[in-house]
Scaffold this motif. Structure first.
Motif, PDB file in Angstrom:
ATOM      1  N   ARG A  80      28.213   5.490 -20.934  1.00  0.00           N
ATOM      2  CA  ARG A  80      27.253   4.519 -20.363  1.00  0.00           C
ATOM      3  C   ARG A  80      25.913   5.190 -20.100  1.00  0.00           C
ATOM      4  N   ASN A  81      25.937   6.472 -19.845  1.00  0.00           N
ATOM      5  CA  ASN A  81      24.675   7.180 -19.662  1.00  0.00           C
ATOM      6  C   ASN A  81      23.846   7.192 -20.943  1.00  0.00           C
ATOM      7  N   ILE A  82      24.547   7.214 -22.074  1.00  0.00           N
ATOM      8  CA  ILE A  82      23.817   7.221 -23.340  1.00  0.00           C
ATOM      9  C   ILE A  82      23.258   5.852 -23.647  1.00  0.00           C
ATOM     10  N   VAL A  83      24.096   4.841 -23.474  1.00  0.00           N
ATOM     11  CA  VAL A  83      23.656   3.469 -23.771  1.00  0.00           C
ATOM     12  C   VAL A  83      23.679   2.656 -22.476  1.00  0.00           C
ATOM     13  N   PRO A  84      22.689   2.873 -21.653  1.00  0.00           N
ATOM     14  CA  PRO A  84      22.727   2.217 -20.336  1.00  0.00           C
ATOM     15  C   PRO A  84      22.757   0.702 -20.457  1.00  0.00           C
ATOM     16  N   GLU A  85      22.189   0.166 -21.560  1.00  0.00           N
ATOM     17  CA  GLU A  85      22.109  -1.290 -21.656  1.00  0.00           C
ATOM     18  C   GLU A  85      23.453  -1.929 -22.020  1.00  0.00           C
ATOM     19  N   PHE A  86      24.464  -1.083 -22.371  1.00  0.00           N
ATOM     20  CA  PHE A  86      25.744  -1.655 -22.787  1.00  0.00           C
ATOM     21  C   PHE A  86      26.429  -2.312 -21.604  1.00  0.00           C
ATOM     22  N   GLN A  87      26.846  -3.552 -21.816  1.00  0.00           N
ATOM     23  CA  GLN A  87      27.403  -4.321 -20.708  1.00  0.00           C
ATOM     24  C   GLN A  87      28.912  -4.516 -20.829  1.00  0.00           C
ATOM     25  N   GLY A  88      29.470  -4.097 -21.947  1.00  0.00           N
ATOM     26  CA  GLY A  88      30.888  -4.368 -22.192  1.00  0.00           C
ATOM     27  C   GLY A  88      31.787  -3.666 -21.196  1.00  0.00           C
ATOM     28  N   SER A  89      33.098  -3.980 -21.303  1.00  0.00           N
ATOM     29  CA  SER A  89      34.050  -3.458 -20.343  1.00  0.00           C
ATOM     30  C   SER A  89      34.439  -2.032 -20.689  1.00  0.00           C
ATOM     31  N   ALA A  90      35.172  -1.408 -19.781  1.00  0.00           N
ATOM     32  CA  ALA A  90      35.693  -0.062 -19.999  1.00  0.00           C
ATOM     33  C   ALA A  90      36.590  -0.036 -21.230  1.00  0.00           C
ATOM     34  N   ARG A  91      37.323  -1.123 -21.427  1.00  0.00           N
ATOM     35  CA  ARG A  91      38.236  -1.231 -22.553  1.00  0.00           C
ATOM     36  C   ARG A  91      37.513  -1.005 -23.885  1.00  0.00           C
ATOM     37  N   GLU A  92      36.340  -1.626 -23.985  1.00  0.00           N
ATOM     38  CA  GLU A  92      35.603  -1.516 -25.240  1.00  0.00           C
ATOM     39  C   GLU A  92      35.157  -0.083 -25.504  1.00  0.00           C
ATOM     40  N   ILE A  93      34.746   0.584 -24.412  1.00  0.00           N
ATOM     41  CA  ILE A  93      34.314   1.972 -24.590  1.00  0.00           C
ATOM     42  C   ILE A  93      35.511   2.832 -24.983  1.00  0.00           C
ATOM     43  N   ALA A  94      36.629   2.585 -24.274  1.00  0.00           N
ATOM     44  CA  ALA A  94      37.831   3.356 -24.591  1.00  0.00           C
ATOM     45  C   ALA A  94      38.245   3.121 -26.043  1.00  0.00           C
ATOM     46  N   ALA A  95      37.962   1.911 -26.532  1.00  0.00           N
ATOM     47  CA  ALA A  95      38.434   1.569 -27.874  1.00  0.00           C
ATOM     48  C   ALA A  95      37.717   2.352 -28.970  1.00  0.00           C
TER      49      ALA A  95
ATOM     50  N   GLN B  45      40.097  -5.224 -35.803  1.00  0.00           N
ATOM     51  CA  GLN B  45      40.876  -4.466 -34.847  1.00  0.00           C
ATOM     52  C   GLN B  45      40.058  -4.151 -33.591  1.00  0.00           C
ATOM     53  N   LEU B  46      38.748  -4.114 -33.741  1.00  0.00           N
ATOM     54  CA  LEU B  46      37.886  -3.856 -32.597  1.00  0.00           C
ATOM     55  C   LEU B  46      37.241  -5.167 -32.172  1.00  0.00           C
ATOM     56  N   SER B  47      36.978  -5.282 -30.885  1.00  0.00           N
ATOM     57  CA  SER B  47      36.279  -6.467 -30.412  1.00  0.00           C
ATOM     58  C   SER B  47      34.809  -6.384 -30.868  1.00  0.00           C
ATOM     59  N   ALA B  48      34.146  -7.528 -30.781  1.00  0.00           N
ATOM     60  CA  ALA B  48      32.760  -7.580 -31.248  1.00  0.00           C
ATOM     61  C   ALA B  48      31.885  -6.609 -30.467  1.00  0.00           C
ATOM     62  N   ASP B  49      32.114  -6.530 -29.167  1.00  0.00           N
ATOM     63  CA  ASP B  49      31.318  -5.634 -28.332  1.00  0.00           C
ATOM     64  C   ASP B  49      31.494  -4.190 -28.764  1.00  0.00           C
ATOM     65  N   ALA B  50      32.745  -3.818 -28.959  1.00  0.00           N
ATOM     66  CA  ALA B  50      33.028  -2.442 -29.338  1.00  0.00           C
ATOM     67  C   ALA B  50      32.377  -2.129 -30.678  1.00  0.00           C
ATOM     68  N   ARG B  51      32.445  -3.095 -31.597  1.00  0.00           N
ATOM     69  CA  ARG B  51      31.842  -2.863 -32.916  1.00  0.00           C
ATOM     70  C   ARG B  51      30.345  -2.658 -32.791  1.00  0.00           C
ATOM     71  N   ALA B  52      29.749  -3.497 -31.941  1.00  0.00           N
ATOM     72  CA  ALA B  52      28.303  -3.384 -31.747  1.00  0.00           C
ATOM     73  C   ALA B  52      27.951  -2.038 -31.138  1.00  0.00           C
ATOM     74  N   LEU B  53      28.791  -1.605 -30.192  1.00  0.00           N
ATOM     75  CA  LEU B  53      28.543  -0.326 -29.540  1.00  0.00           C
ATOM     76  C   LEU B  53      28.609   0.807 -30.551  1.00  0.00           C
ATOM     77  N   ALA B  54      29.623   0.748 -31.403  1.00  0.00           N
ATOM     78  CA  ALA B  54      29.787   1.796 -32.419  1.00  0.00           C
ATOM     79  C   ALA B  54      28.572   1.830 -33.331  1.00  0.00           C
ATOM     80  N   ASP B  55      28.150   0.654 -33.791  1.00  0.00           N
ATOM     81  CA  ASP B  55      26.985   0.586 -34.671  1.00  0.00           C
ATOM     82  C   ASP B  55      25.746   1.149 -33.972  1.00  0.00           C
ATOM     83  N   ASP B  56      25.621   0.773 -32.709  1.00  0.00           N
ATOM     84  CA  ASP B  56      24.482   1.218 -31.917  1.00  0.00           C
ATOM     85  C   ASP B  56      24.441   2.748 -31.831  1.00  0.00           C
ATOM     86  N   LEU B  57      25.615   3.314 -31.502  1.00  0.00           N
ATOM     87  CA  LEU B  57      25.687   4.767 -31.361  1.00  0.00           C
ATOM     88  C   LEU B  57      25.366   5.461 -32.679  1.00  0.00           C
ATOM     89  N   LEU B  58      25.820   4.850 -33.759  1.00  0.00           N
ATOM     90  CA  LEU B  58      25.564   5.447 -35.071  1.00  0.00           C
ATOM     91  C   LEU B  58      24.063   5.459 -35.346  1.00  0.00           C
TER      92      LEU B  58
END
Ligand SMILES: Nc1ncnc2c1ncn2[C@@H]1O[C@H](COP(=O)(O)OP(=O)(O)OP(=O)(O)O)[C@@H](O)[C@H]1O
Ligand SMILES: Nc1ncnc2c1ncn2[C@@H]1O[C@H](COP(=O)(O)OP(=O)(O)OP(=O)(O)O)[C@@H](O)[C@H]1O
Ligand SMILES: [Mg+2]
Ligand SMILES: [Mg+2]
Lengths: 458, 459, 277, 324, 277
Positions: free
Chosen positions: B127-142, B195-208
């Protein structure tokens, strides 16, 4: 520590014995003036054998009995109630005592009897070890002196050492027989148990293979006809042979008769790579590449070929055994005397005529032997068929349909979820035995053919 | 004589005259040469086919397996937050403390460390890297592989002074995130089939996009052991070591025993029934399905000799029995190739049979024996079925440190991975494992060829 | 057509110096009595009895397959190495029965060396080829010992000068004739009393053959030599005693000049006059 | 030195769950080595389990079915008497097709009519005439019948027969016949459209890829991980999911077990802890790691009872099995 | 020591009937001009030129390794089958260059048959052994054809009576001499014009040898025969023309009786008097 002492003991005796033997024989040769029958090093080795064999026997015996003796010893120190009770608790406290004795320590309170036992065990172990070492040393020394006394210039130490070497070699080649015995023994009892459930006639002549999962529990249920599996095995083997023999044989012919030596030296090992590839890789290759390819190929020509079928498994198995046939045949063809080849060429035959009409017929028995070896290999192969044949143990004659083999059924019945005490899984042993006999017959045949072939040239 | 002469000339003449015969031979030539070319062509075809199979197999495996050597990794600055990690001092061994007691205390501390909420540590760091991410802990763990919490935990337990510090880690992305980023899963599929939720996918793309996720060489494939709970961290180290131990045992046992039996049978054995029996037995053993050797191994080594389960030692012994016939057969054939003149020379000089064998026959057979050994070891290396019955087709999460430790083996690993339900991910891994296995096999061959040429040169 | 042999055979002339009288003086080294050999069911040799004189060259001649090699191999028991070969009768070396079970065949072969038809050096260095025999028999201990034996054996075999610069190169790299001399050196190095040679020149060219024949002539000063040859000329050139075999039988034996000039048996006569063979 | 890691073998269905627990277990209990989880099928696992007592035998056998009376007997004669049964949860079994195929709303009867060798028609048993699903029921897609079912060495096969085929058979109203004949008729499958899969689900999937019309039988977790290529069918109108299976609405599921060798408890370190850890909420409980991996958790009270029985040292006997 | 050869060689007497005069009448069948052969880098034959007369027996003699076989194999291009062998110069059969690229080697070998040192029957029946050649060359079509050719060839080879009852048993079951005659029959069956024989008797016993020699004598009425032999006696007995090779050179050639009674070259003289070889 102990291993260190023992290693040192062995090395010391080895050195002393060898040195004694060689120097004494040398000295004898010097004083008596007679030529030694054997070189000093043989005398040394002979004594070393006489010394080390008893030494190792004692140590080996101790290694076998060691833990049993110690455990018995510990029980003397344990409360009688515990010993009488036996079972888990006893085993657990013995383990605790042993852990204490080795200084490893245990978690929690150490009871008094445990402490005394551990101390006693410590002392006992030291004494026992000393006794064993003493016994080993004495025996070894006796052996040494006995052997030393025998040294004379005429003493045939070399013959004795060579006798020992020969014995060792013989022992190694008996491993194969022992393995066979082991296999038969480990299959036979369980197979007999299977036959107590199922009539052997139903097994050997039954045409339906359906070892059903019995919902009611152990026993009964299902039919155990060997014929569909046997047929599947034969069918896949035939396809494999039909794939491998033309390719393998022609490759062998090409490599031995046409190819330049350089080409041969590159191509042969490359083809042999096929033999070294793990069968599971072939299995995959069959499942994900060959099978779908054959299916779509079948579609294209209007034949219904299943992706996993006898054909798929057979072809891939054939690829696997190509090098068996090509390499062995290559060697055999090259063994055909060049006189035979020259005879035909000298009559004006072309190369291919010579190969087809003279060389191949002359090498045929040997090639048949090679093919039979490849066949037994194919029959025994499991992984490819597991993945590629489609596991359909039904008596069918269409090679485009799935099938199953004996080996696959062995794996399935042995590793599935069926009752291990029931016929569903015991049948695997009967199948194994059948397969064993099958390959035995094949091999006796192969040996017979190879023998006849050898007699032909000389 | 003249009589015989005239009759024979006549009989030869009845069929054809010399000229006629020559014409006939000429006439047949065209067809014969065509056949010759056809035959030659067939030979080339066969060789090309055989080589083609080798080529296709290699191409197929490489093409599937190479992607697995790349893996998405997330670069994260991890803050070891004392708020989250509530742990006492790491215990030290006090004087006079029994080793068992010290271990108990240490283990208690380690267990506490294990139970700390490392996931939360990770989550806050992301969350420190992507402060704007609003998804749940689950999505990050995923999107982070679940084993990574142990990575930072281990970093901490090894160096408790990290508490309150920040350190950069390159963490493995989860298998699902890796699939998504690599495109092995269809990106256009609807949510329900992802297999990943939309939020998690977006997060992954964002990080990339930010460059926090990079594709790096998957070195953990070689250093990690297998893992079920954290697929992305699964590696081959355990299986590789297991295979290596078994290979060593096979080399140490099967090769000497095999060569010794071959030498006995070829050079010493009288030709009698026993030799025949041994010969048939050996040939037959070469054909016995490998799983039967597993049955034998379970019965003899485990039940009778009480050797440990799942141990490369037992695996090695079983494979030794299995490869013996191969080695014996191959060695015998190279012994047979030794010219008899060499044997006679030695015997004629007064060498005994044993001396003849060990001084002359074996030294020139080394290349052949080497080949035999390689064939045998390669066969052992690729075998799966017998390991099934001695407990080696197991999930083992340790790198074995001795042949007595439990271990898996490369082909077993391949088998386990190919059956893994996370197919998109493990398809490539399976092939990667196959590549490693083939690599091992080929390097074995290369060593053999190298040694062989050295040996042959020495002659 | 006339064969001008008699006029053009100076060697034969020389050979005839060792006449019957001279041979008779020599002691008997090897004595065979009623030796029969069977290969499986097939009898290859029928009751052969012959005495081999000490320090002379004895030649065995006869058409192909007549059992020359078979008999030769009996003398150092190389037949033991052939599956299914059985030997009957008695062969004595210096009065000792060599088929006595208590006799060590290895020791026997150290005393009775053998040189084969095709030169068969070991695939080792020239030095090792020669040193091998003495080494296994425990005749040399130090490196100096070995060197001495190797050099003297090579010298005796007339090979030393040709190979002295490459003692440590492989023996297989020599020419055929050199290889054969190497094999002779190897046999000599063990210090045998008897040397058996089975067609030692049949794989060699004429020049190499001539060298070997000369060597044999020198060696007979110190060794008892038995040579099998298919060339009557060779037998006449090098041997003092000749034995003629035919179909497994020893047809005739005697001083070489007698056999070649005045054979008793019709078969011998036919053979040496080239009527067969 | 005795063995210090737990040795487990058995069902390949339980293998992934046991492996996950093993990994987490070693993370949570650093003093115990990671348990070794072998596969080899329930049968193979129980066979090893019942070899006897001692270091060279396994401690725990995973099984996707209950142990059988005969196996308990074999165990007992080999000296394994203290067998503790642990039920860990359920395995959901689903029907699925390739994703580009039609939607299936299956009833047991449909499956029976598609799969049986003979079907009832006007009170007579006739050879199965159906080639298309829509011929069986208009609601089904117009698609050739092809089924990939587990082979008889699979525990899943038993569940498939018990929960789908037999009910379907009953619903199909076979003509009057004896009970034995009835069972035989119900369980005789046609060979032309049915493929039996002896391997694992990846093989079933490969089968679907080579013949997209195939309806395959999968484990729920496998389907879950492969939703990109698989489409699930409803059975009796219920869509399989963790919830519907746990609640019992979805009919096709089976219990999963493992068996602990009581004799080894206390000798091999960590067995007790392993069992407790396995049954803990963070593993086998609802929302635990195993649920995420596709196992359907048993209700909390059931799990508690199992754990209590284990800790109470309740051993399985032939009688207690027979009583059911 | 005297060799009584001249007095005891009636065959040689007979051979001398075909004197130089008679040979000169015959036409030349095979003419070799400056033939050189290389095995890899090694030259085995140096500029050999020789004429082979029709319907006569020409013998090649010479010590081992002198290139007799090599030259013989040039004549039906059997050297083509040896890796690395190269042939220079020119060989004509009836005036046709046999190394002409447009010439079909298969056809050539049908015209120039070959019999080898060791009898090498195919592992087939006697009948098939003989029928093999004619069959591959398309010379026989029907079973009757085959039978006729087989019977007449076996008759010509003087083998028919011995084997007529077992034509369908394997040819490998015959004795050595019979096998060699079978090989001759096999060669004849194709109807060659020239027959090459490479030491055809060296593996045979004296009786078998005598039979073959007789056969060769008969065959020369119809065929041009070239025979390689290491036995001078044999050359003298069977041939009309002799060529002596030494170290890859053709030293001398000419009518047999001339070569044996009055050789021109010193080396020839040395060889035939047994000074080497
Ligand atoms: N190992 C063997 N097994 C069977 N028969 C054999 C064996 N060796 C030789 N013979 C036979 O014994 C007989 C004598 O053979 P031997 O080798 O002694 O003859 P030779 O006189 O040396 O002939 P050559 O001049 O061809 O060397 C021959 O008939 C031969 O076939
Ligand atoms: N295939 C080959 N490769 C290399 N060199 C060869 C080959 N064949 C023969 N030679 C060599 O060519 C030379 C002539 O050989 P060739 O066989 O013609 O001799 P030969 O006169 O027939 O001898 P022999 O009487 O021993 O048969 C010899 O030095 C031989 O070593
Ligand atoms: Mg001989
Ligand atoms: Mg020749």
């Amino acid at each position: 520590m102990n291993t260190l002492i023992i290693t040192a003991l062995i090395l010391a005796f080895l050195g002393i014995a060898y040195q004694t033997g060689s120097s004494r024989s040398r000295a004898l040769a010097g004083t008596s003036g007679r030529r030694l029958h054997s070189r000093p090093s043989y005398h040394g080795s002979a004594i070393a054998i006489w010394t080390l064999v008893p030494l190792l026997l004692v140590l080996g015996a101790w290694a076998l009995l060691d833990s049993y003796v110690i455990r018995t010893f510990i029980t003397w120190y344990l409360p009688e109630s515990l010993v009488a009770e036996g079972g888990n608790a006893l085993r657990a406290s013995i383990a605790r005592v042993e852990a204490l004795a080795t200084g490893y320590g245990v978690v929690g309170e150490v009871q008094e009897f445990e402490r005394t036992a551990a101390q006693a065990v410590g002392r006992f172990q030291t004494t026992a070890f000393l006794i064993v070492v003493a016994a080993a040393t004495t025996l070894a020394a006796l052996g040494l002196f006995y052997a030393r006394k025998r040294i004379t210039p005429q003493f045939r130490a070399r013959n004795e050492v060579e006798g020992a070497v020969r014995l060792l070699l013989l022992a190694c080649s008996v491993v194969a027989i022992l393995t066979t015995f082991g296999i038969v023994a480990s299959l036979l009892t369980e197979a007999m148990r299977f036959f107590s459930f199922v009539n052997p006639l139903d097994f050997f002549f039954g045409t339906v293979w359906n070892p059903r999962f019995s919902t009611t529990g152990a026993g009964g249920g299902g039919e155990y006809g060997l014929i569909p599996l046997l047929w599947g095995t034969i069918q896949i083997t035939i396809i494999a042979i039909l794939t491998a023999v033309p390719i393998g044989l022609m490759a062998a012919v090409y490599l031995s008769q046409y190819a330049k030596p350089r080409v041969r030296s590159v191509v042969k090992p490359l083809i042999e790579v096929l033999a070294g590839i793990p069968t599971i890789v072939y299995g995959f290759f069959a499942l994900v590449t060959v099978g779908p390819f054959l299916a779509s190929f079948g579609d294209a020509i209007g034949v219904d070929i299943r992706a996993t079928s006898a054909l798929t498994a057979g072809i891939v198995m054939g690829v696997m055994i190509i090098p068996f046939i090509s390499s062995l045949s290559d060697d055999i063809i090259r063994q055909v005397p060049t006189a035979m080849r020259d005879g035909s060429l000298g009559l004006g035959a072309t190369k291919s005529e010579t190969i087809r009409r003279v060389i191949l017929p002359a090498a045929l028995p040997g090639i048949v032997g090679a093919i039979l070896l490849a066949v037994s290999r194919a029959i025994g192969e499991t992984m490819i068929v597991v993945l590629a044949a489609g596991n359909s143990p039904v008596l069918r004659f269409n090679p485009f349909e799935p099938t199953s083999t004996i080996t696959v059924s062995i794996v399935n019945q042995l590793t599935g979820d069926s009752d291990f005490a029931g016929p569903q899984s015991l049948v695997a042993f009967a199948l194994g035995l059948t397969l064993f006999v099958l390959t035995l017959v094949l091999n006796v045949g192969a040996l017979y053919i190879v023998r006849r072939f050898r007699e032909q040239y000389d | 004589m003249a009589n015989l002469d005239s009759t024979t000339t006549a009989s030869a003449g009845t069929a054809v005259t010399a000229e006629e015969r020559r014409q006939r031979v000429k006439k047949s030539l065209g067809a014969r040469h065509r056949k010759e070319r056809l035959f030659h062509g067939l030979g080339i075809t066969a060789v090309v086919l055989a080589l083609g199979f080798v080529g296709i197999l290699f191409y197929d495996v490489l093409q599937r397996g190479l992607p697995a050597f790349q893996q998405a990794q997330v670069t994260v600055d991890v803050y070891f937050d004392p708020e989250i990690i509530e742990l006492g001092e790491r215990p030290v061994q006090a004087a006079g403390q029994s080793p068992a007691d010290y271990r108990a205390a240490l283990n208690a501390w380690l267990r506490d460390a294990a139970l700390a909420n490392w996931n939360l540590v990770l989550e806050t760091s992301i969350r420190n890297i992507v402060p704007e991410f609003q998804g749940s802990a689950r999505e990050i763990a995923a999107i982070i592989d679940s084993s990574q919490r142990f990575v930072i935990r281990d970093a901490f337990t090894n160096d408790p002074s990290l508490l309150g510090q920040t350190r950069e880690f390159a963490l493995l992305a989860s298998a699902n995130a890796d699939n998504w980023l690599k495109g092995t899963i269809d990106r256009s599929l609807p949510d329900a089939r992802q297999q990943l939720s939309a939020d998690a996918r977006a997060l992954a793309d964002d990080l990339l996009e930010r460059g926090e996720i990079r594709f790096a060489f998957a070195s953990h494939l070689f250093t990690n052991v297998d893992s079920r709970s954290a697929p992305a961290s699964a590696g081959l180290a355990g299986a590789f070591m297991g295979s290596l131990y078994m290979m060593l045992i096979v080399i140490v046992l099967a090769v000497p025993i095999g060569v010794a039996s071959a030498v006995y049978l070829e050079e010493f054995a009288p030709k009698n029934r026993l030799t025949d029996v041994i010969e048939i037995t050996i040939n037959n053993l070469a054909a016995v399905p490998s799983i039967v050797f597993g049955l034998l191994g379970a019965a003899v080594f485990i039940n009778y000799f009480r050797l440990p389960l799942s141990a490369p030692l037992v695996g090695g012994l079983v494979l030794t029995l299995m490869t013996l016939p191969t080695i014996i057969i191959a060695t015998r054939s190279s012994l047979r190739a030794v010219p008899p003149s060499l044997r006679q020379a030695a015997l004629g000089l007064g060498a005994s049979r044993t001396q003849m064998v060990f001084h002359h026959v074996l030294p020139i057979t080394y290349p052949g024996i080497l080949t035999a050994a390689i064939i045998g070891v390669a066969q052992a290396l690729g075998e799966t079925a017998p390991l099934l019955l001695i407990g080696m087709n197991a999930f083992v999460a340790n790198i074995p440190s001795s042949p007595m430790d439990q271990a898996s083996a490369l082909p077993v690993q391949i088998y386990l991975w190919q059956g893994n339900e996370n197919r998109n991910f493990f398809e490539a891994r399976t092939s990667a494992a196959i590549i490693v296995l083939l690599g091992l096999m080929l390097s074995l061959n290369a060593i053999a060829i190298f040694l062989r040429s050295r040996l042959e040169k020495r002659k | 057509m006339n064969f001008p042999h008699a006029e053009l055979t100076p060697n034969a002339e020389q050979a005839s110096d060792h006449g019957a009288a001279e041979l008779a003086q020599r002691s008997v080294r090897v004595r065979a009595s009623d030796v029969s050999v069977f290969y499986g069911a097939k009898q290859a040799l029928f009751d052969v009895s012959v005495d081999i004189p000490d320090r002379a060259v004895t030649a065995f001649i006869g058409p192909s397959g007549c059992g020359k090699s078979t008999f030769l191999r009996c003398i150092n028991r190389m037949n033991d190495t052939i599956e299914g070969a059985r030997v009957g009768g008695k062969i004595e070396l210096d009065g000792e029965d060599i088929y006595d079970p208590s006799l060590d065949v290895v020791e026997l072969r150290a005393r009775v060396g053998m040189v084969f038809q095709k030169p068969n050096p070991f695939p080792k260095s020239i030095f090792e080829n020669v040193a091998y025999g003495p080494r296994i028999h425990g005749l040399i201990r130090t490196k100096a010992d070995a060197e001495e034996v190797v050099v003297s054996s090579l010298r005796k075999a007339g090979l030393f000068n040709e190979v002295k610069d490459r003692l440590h190169e492989p023996g297989t790299g020599l020419s055929g004739g050199q290889q054969q001399r190497l094999c002779i050196a190897r046999a000599i190095a063990v210090g045998p009393e008897v040397i058996l040679m089975d067609e030692p020149c049949s794989a060699l060219d004429p020049i190499a053959t001539a060298i070997i024949e000369e060597l044999i002539d020198e060696l007979r000063e110190n060794y008892t030599i038995i040579i099998v040859t298919h060339s009557m000329q060779q037998a006449a050139r090098v041997s003092q005693k000749t034995a003629f075999f035919h179909l497994g039988n020893l047809v005739e034996e005697g001083p070489t000049d007698k056999i070649f000039t005045n054979p008793e048996d019709k078969r011998t006569q036919d053979y040496i006059t080239g009527r067969f063979g | 030195q005795s063995r210090d890691t737990i040795q487990i073998a058995g069902s390949s269905t339980v293998l992934p769950f046991a492996s996950i627990v093993a990994e987490e277990f070693s993370a949570a209990f650093p003093d115990f080595g990671t348990p070794v989880v072998g596969s080899g099928g329930s049968s193979g696992g129980l066979r090893q389990f019942c070899e006897g007592v001692g270091e060279n035998t396994i401690d725990i056998a995973n099984s996707s079915r209950r142990i059988r009376a005969g196996e308990v007997e074999a165990c007992n004669t080999a000296g394994v008497e203290d067998i503790r049964e642990i039920q860990i949860g359920y395995d959901g079994i689903v029907f699925a097709t390739s994703v580009d195929q039609g939607d299936f709303a299956l009833e047991p009867q449909h499956v029976f009519m598609a799969i049986a060798a003979q079907v009832p028609q006007d009170g007579e048993m006739v050879a199965n005439p159906y080639t298309n699903w829509s011929e069986i029921d208009a609601s089904l897609p117009d698609q050739a019948i092809a089924l990939a079912i587990p082979a008889s060495n699979h525990g899943t096969r038993e569940v498939f027969e018990e929960r789908v085929v037999l009910p379907g058979c009953e619903a199909a109203e076979l003509p009057e016949m004896s009970e034995e004949e009835m069972e035989a008729a119900c369980l005789a499958f046609r060979q032309d459209v049915v493929v039996e899969i002896a391997g694992d689900y990846t093989e079933t999937l490969a089968r679907l890829q080579s013949n997209p019309a195939t309806v395959g039988v999968f484990g729920l977790s496998f389907y879950d991980q492969n939703r990109d290529t698989l489409k699930v069918a409803t059975v009796s109108g219920v869509e399989p999911s963790l919830e519907t299976i746990a609640s019992g609405d979805y009919p096709v599921s089976r219990p999963l077990f493992f068996y602990v060798k009581g004799e080894h408890i206390g000798v091999i370190p960590g067995i007790e802890e392993y069992v407790q850890f396995f049954l803990s909420d963070q593993m086998a409980g609802a929302g635990g790691a195993l649920e995420a991996a596709g196992m359907i958790p048993a209700p909390a009270e059931e799990t508690a009872a199992v754990l209590e029985a284990f800790e109470g040292g309740e051993a399985l006997t032939v009688e207690s099995l027979g009583a059911e």
